[in-house]
Design a protein around this motif. Structure first.
Motif, short mmCIF file in Angstrom:
data_model
loop_
_atom_site.label_atom_id
_atom_site.label_comp_id
_atom_site.label_asym_id
_atom_site.label_seq_id
_atom_site.Cartn_x
_atom_site.Cartn_y
_atom_site.Cartn_z
N ALA A 33 0.86 -1.25 0.10
CA ALA A 33 0.05 0.04 0.10
C ALA A 33 0.79 1.21 0.07
N LEU A 34 2.02 1.23 0.51
CA LEU A 34 2.83 2.31 0.83
C LEU A 34 3.75 2.55 -0.45
N ALA A 35 4.20 1.34 -1.07
CA ALA A 35 4.76 1.37 -2.37
C ALA A 35 4.08 2.12 -3.53
N ILE A 36 3.05 1.60 -3.65
CA ILE A 36 2.13 2.13 -4.59
C ILE A 36 1.67 3.63 -4.48
N GLY A 37 1.46 3.93 -3.23
CA GLY A 37 1.15 5.42 -2.77
C GLY A 37 2.33 6.30 -3.29
N ALA A 38 3.62 5.67 -2.96
CA ALA A 38 4.83 6.43 -3.38
C ALA A 38 4.89 6.63 -4.92
N LEU A 39 4.57 5.61 -5.48
CA LEU A 39 4.69 5.71 -7.02
C LEU A 39 3.43 6.05 -7.75
N GLU A 40 2.59 6.91 -6.79
CA GLU A 40 1.60 7.65 -7.87
C GLU A 40 2.17 9.00 -7.98
N ASP A 41 3.26 9.36 -7.46
CA ASP A 41 3.95 10.66 -7.87
C ASP A 41 4.62 10.51 -9.19
N GLY A 42 4.74 9.24 -9.64
CA GLY A 42 5.72 8.95 -10.77
C GLY A 42 6.86 7.99 -10.59
N PRO A 43 7.48 7.73 -11.80
CA PRO A 43 8.38 6.53 -11.60
C PRO A 43 9.62 7.05 -10.49
N GLN A 44 9.98 6.08 -9.86
CA GLN A 44 11.11 6.52 -8.78
C GLN A 44 12.23 5.25 -8.93
N ARG A 45 13.41 5.44 -8.39
CA ARG A 45 14.49 4.57 -8.37
C ARG A 45 14.25 4.10 -6.87
N PHE A 46 15.02 3.11 -6.80
CA PHE A 46 14.93 2.08 -5.63
C PHE A 46 15.29 2.95 -4.32
N GLY A 47 16.21 3.79 -4.53
CA GLY A 47 16.89 4.49 -3.33
C GLY A 47 15.79 5.54 -2.71
#
Length: 119
Positions: free
Chosen positions: A35-49
């Motif tokens: 749930a948190l990872a999907i939420g963070a990715l709502e802002d667009g593509p992100q790197r692992f770090g």
């Protein structure tokens, strides 16, 4: 797919049926790191770090496992860019963007009601 998963009512799957594959998807989506990872990715593509910094408290191992499961389920795309060091980005797929909305609602509900829940 096992027929025991179908309810017979308009051929809908039944998450309550023991052998229904719906349970695996529900298990994945009900996980806090998902749930948190999907939420963070709502802002667009992100790197692992960047994802690891945003999801405070997640270990690299758990984040890697979560992202792999999300990729295998079709919720996240992983793109590798040839660079030194290797550049990898994660982004929501259309399916991932679709599930982001109800998960956002759940996260918001928890934040709004936390004081009541803690009593």
């Amino acid at each position: 797919m096992p027929t025991t998963c179908l309810t017979g009512r308009h051929d809908k799957h039944d998450v309550y049926a023991e052998q229904c594959p719906c349970r695996g998807v529900l298990d994945l989506l009900a996980n806090k790191w998902t749930a948190l990872a999907i939420g963070a990715l709502e802002d667009g593509p992100q790197r692992f770090g960047a994802l690891q910094r945003r999801l405070e408290g997640v270990s690299p191992k758990v984040l890697t496992q979560t992202l792999r499961r999300l990729e295998e389920a079709g919720f996240v795309d992983r793109t590798v860019y040839p660079a030194v060091p290797l550049h990898v980005e994660y982004a929501l797929t259309e399916l991932g963007a679709g599930v982001a909305e109800p998960l956002r609602g759940l996260r918001s509900w928890v934040e709004r009601h936390l004081d009541e829940l803690l009593g």
